[in-house]
Design a protein around this motif. Structure first.
Motif, short mmCIF file in Angstrom:
data_model
loop_
_atom_site.label_atom_id
_atom_site.label_comp_id
_atom_site.label_asym_id
_atom_site.label_seq_id
_atom_site.Cartn_x
_atom_site.Cartn_y
_atom_site.Cartn_z
N ARG A 136 101.81 -159.13 15.85
CA ARG A 136 101.23 -159.21 17.19
C ARG A 136 100.20 -160.33 17.35
NH1 ARG A 136 98.82 -153.64 18.88
NH2 ARG A 136 100.14 -152.92 17.17
N TYR A 168 111.67 -165.94 15.05
CA TYR A 168 111.09 -164.63 14.82
C TYR A 168 111.60 -164.03 13.50
CZ TYR A 168 110.69 -159.52 15.42
OH TYR A 168 110.48 -158.18 15.23
N GLN A 208 100.07 -147.91 11.16
CA GLN A 208 101.09 -148.10 10.13
C GLN A 208 100.69 -147.36 8.85
OE1 GLN A 208 101.63 -152.33 9.49
NE2 GLN A 208 102.21 -152.73 11.61
N CYS A 217 108.04 -153.01 8.15
CA CYS A 217 109.08 -152.70 9.12
C CYS A 217 110.45 -153.00 8.52
CB CYS A 217 108.88 -153.52 10.40
SG CYS A 217 107.47 -152.95 11.37
N ASN A 221 112.44 -156.24 15.64
CA ASN A 221 112.49 -155.64 16.97
C ASN A 221 113.45 -156.43 17.86
OD1 ASN A 221 110.65 -153.54 16.65
ND2 ASN A 221 108.88 -154.81 17.20
N SER A 226 110.75 -151.94 20.85
CA SER A 226 110.12 -151.58 19.59
C SER A 226 111.02 -150.59 18.86
CB SER A 226 108.74 -150.96 19.86
OG SER A 226 108.35 -150.17 18.76
N ARG A 229 109.27 -147.25 18.32
CA ARG A 229 109.27 -146.36 19.49
C ARG A 229 110.64 -145.70 19.66
NH1 ARG A 229 107.48 -149.26 24.47
NH2 ARG A 229 105.38 -148.82 23.71
N GLU A 232 111.06 -142.95 17.23
CA GLU A 232 110.25 -141.79 17.64
C GLU A 232 110.95 -141.02 18.77
OE1 GLU A 232 106.07 -142.47 18.03
OE2 GLU A 232 105.87 -140.87 19.52
N LYS A 237 111.50 -139.34 13.23
CA LYS A 237 110.33 -139.43 12.36
C LYS A 237 110.27 -138.19 11.45
CE LYS A 237 106.86 -142.26 14.52
NZ LYS A 237 105.60 -142.26 15.27
N HIS A 250 104.70 -144.51 11.78
CA HIS A 250 105.40 -145.61 12.45
C HIS A 250 106.90 -145.50 12.15
CE1 HIS A 250 106.60 -149.53 13.89
NE2 HIS A 250 105.37 -149.83 14.25
N GLY A 251 107.69 -145.38 13.19
CA GLY A 251 109.12 -145.11 13.04
C GLY A 251 109.93 -146.24 12.43
N GLU A 287 115.32 -156.37 8.55
CA GLU A 287 114.29 -157.30 8.11
C GLU A 287 114.17 -157.19 6.59
OE1 GLU A 287 109.69 -157.21 8.83
OE2 GLU A 287 110.65 -157.64 10.76
N1 EPU Z 1 105.41 -147.24 18.82
C1 EPU Z 1 105.74 -145.93 19.03
N2 EPU Z 1 106.09 -145.17 17.95
C2 EPU Z 1 106.12 -145.67 16.69
C3 EPU Z 1 105.80 -147.03 16.49
C4 EPU Z 1 105.42 -147.80 17.57
O1 EPU Z 1 105.72 -145.43 20.13
O2 EPU Z 1 106.48 -144.93 15.77
C5 EPU Z 1 104.99 -148.05 19.97
C6 EPU Z 1 103.54 -148.47 19.84
O3 EPU Z 1 102.72 -147.51 20.43
C7 EPU Z 1 103.49 -149.80 20.56
C8 EPU Z 1 104.92 -150.34 20.44
O4 EPU Z 1 105.73 -149.26 19.98
O5 EPU Z 1 103.21 -149.60 21.89
C9 EPU Z 1 104.98 -151.50 19.49
O6 EPU Z 1 104.63 -151.05 18.20
P1 EPU Z 1 103.55 -151.80 17.28
O7 EPU Z 1 102.52 -152.37 18.11
O8 EPU Z 1 103.19 -150.95 16.16
O9 EPU Z 1 104.22 -153.04 16.74
P2 EPU Z 1 105.61 -153.26 16.28
O10 EPU Z 1 106.23 -154.11 17.33
O11 EPU Z 1 106.31 -152.02 15.88
C10 EPU Z 1 105.06 -155.52 15.00
C11 EPU Z 1 105.67 -156.04 13.74
C12 EPU Z 1 104.86 -155.56 12.55
C13 EPU Z 1 103.42 -156.00 12.70
C14 EPU Z 1 102.87 -155.43 14.01
C15 EPU Z 1 101.44 -155.83 14.26
C16 EPU Z 1 108.09 -156.22 13.89
C17 EPU Z 1 109.38 -155.56 13.62
N3 EPU Z 1 107.02 -155.53 13.60
O12 EPU Z 1 105.28 -154.12 14.95
O13 EPU Z 1 105.42 -156.16 11.39
O14 EPU Z 1 102.67 -155.53 11.60
O15 EPU Z 1 103.69 -155.89 15.10
O16 EPU Z 1 101.31 -157.21 14.25
O17 EPU Z 1 108.06 -157.36 14.34
C18 EPU Z 1 106.70 -156.07 9.43
O18 EPU Z 1 107.19 -157.14 9.82
O19 EPU Z 1 107.01 -155.56 8.35
C19 EPU Z 1 105.76 -155.42 10.30
C20 EPU Z 1 105.25 -154.22 10.02
#
Ligand code: EPU
Length: 293
Positions: A136, A168, A208, A217, A221, A226, A229, A232, A237, A250-251, A287
């Motif tokens: 992010r 990405y 996380q 992850c 995405n 996500s 999400r 979930e 989960k 985190h799902g 990934e």
């Molecule tokens: N969310 C849920 N349930 C969950 C997980 C997430 O509802 O179980 C919602 C969150 O509330 C949020 C949205 O989904 O509103 C997005 O989730 P989050 O902000 O956690 O970020 P993400 O998009 O799932 C990305 C990267 C992560 C990185 C984080 C923070 C990918 C696949 N994932 O996660 O990268 O740490 O942003 O920068 O791009 C990785 O690459 O291994 C990794 C963990």
């Protein structure tokens, strides 16, 4: 001379792989090679290419799921390539084996800005670059000035970022990362940069499961969505196979609760894939790389 003979002083045999991965899953490498420099990496790559010997390059073991049992392909490990230098203008040269978490923490502590948004990402510099790691708060490509790759012909070639195919969570590099040039800035307010780092780590820690072994992850995405999400919402989960579980936190994380096996983790990845395909018609991109024997 065979490559085994030529590189005998950097070869280890029967090296257990699980401890070298963040998942703590995987068998043993029959042949394990630890080059000591960018040049030696390039020579090794050329020799393996010439011998038509497929190999693996492990990096920090942060984005792989390795099968149990004995792997006969040679494994290359870069823990002896960890030199970092920099000048006063913030031009850093980092060897591929340098632990990235350490680099982020050290540069921020020393008053440099540019890496704080990449807080908490495990792995080594080479893998971080190859995956264009990020999240992010930024991607590593934003601070990369050049990438030096070892080619199959045994040369070291320096590439501009535009020639690296960064996108990405991926890149298109014509070789193995040997060294990376970064451009950081002297922070105008080092205390503020340090607190940004701390706040990113805190945000990650609350969303996380960072204290339990995993590979982060599992899936990229899909545009605007996500995976966490979706998992979930699909009620997946907490789903378990042996000691592997889809994280309650985190799902998109599959965690190793103890003695998880390769097959357990893979079964959960396939469960997520098939469930998302059925519910959303989407084919997820993995990934985490799956390395079979
Ligand atoms: N969310 C849920 N349930 C969950 C997980 C997430 O509802 O179980 C919602 C969150 O509330 C949020 C949205 O989904 O509103 C997005 O989730 P989050 O902000 O956690 O970020 P993400 O998009 O799932 C990305 C990267 C992560 C990185 C984080 C923070 C990918 C696949 N994932 O996660 O990268 O740490 O942003 O920068 O791009 C990785 O690459 O291994 C990794 C963990």
């Amino acid at each position: 001379m065979s490559w085994q003979k030529r590189f005998s002083d950097i070869i280890e045999e029967q090296r257990p792989l699980a401890p070298l991965t963040t998942y703590k899953v995987g068998g043993v490498a029959k042949t394990f090679l630890r080059p000591r420099s960018a040049n030696e990496l390039a020579e090794l790559y050329a020799a393996l290419t010439q011998a038509e010997a497929p190999f693996r390059i492990l990096g920090g073991g942060a984005n792989v799921l390795i099968e149990d049992g004995e792997h006969t392909r040679p494994f290359i490990y870069l823990d002896q390539m960890k030199t970092v230098t920099h000048d006063d203008e913030g031009h850093f040269e980092v060897e591929a084996g340098y632990p990235f978490l350490k680099l982020v923490n050290e540069t921020v502590r020393e008053g440099w800005a540019g890496l704080e948004g990449l807080a908490g990402i495990p792995g080594q510099m080479g893998g971080i670059c190859t995956m264009n790691a990020g999240g992010r708060w930024g991607e590593v490509k934003d601070v990369i000035r050049w990438v030096e790759v070892a080619t199959p012909e045994g040369r070291l070639v320096r590439l501009e970022p535009g020639a690296c195919g960064f996108a990405y969570r991926r890149s298109l590099l014509p070789g193995l990362v040997a060294r990376v040039g970064l451009k950081l800035e002297r922070s105008a307010d080092p205390a503020a940069t340090r607190s940004r780092l701390a706040s990113f780590l805190k945000a990650k820690g609350s969303s996380q499961p960072l204290k339990i072994p995993s590979a982060g992850c599992c899936f990229a995405n899909p545009e605007g969505m996500s995976v966490g999400r979706m998992v979930e919402e699909l009620g997946l989960k907490g789903e378990r196979r042996g000691d592997a579980a889809i994280s309650d936190i985190h799902g998109n994380f599959i965690v190793n609760l103890g003695q998880a096996r390769f097959d357990d983790v893979l079964a959960l990845m396939e469960l997520v894939e098939s469930s998302v395909k059925t519910a959303h018609g989407i084919d997820l991109r993995r990934e985490v790389e799956i390395w079979r024997r």
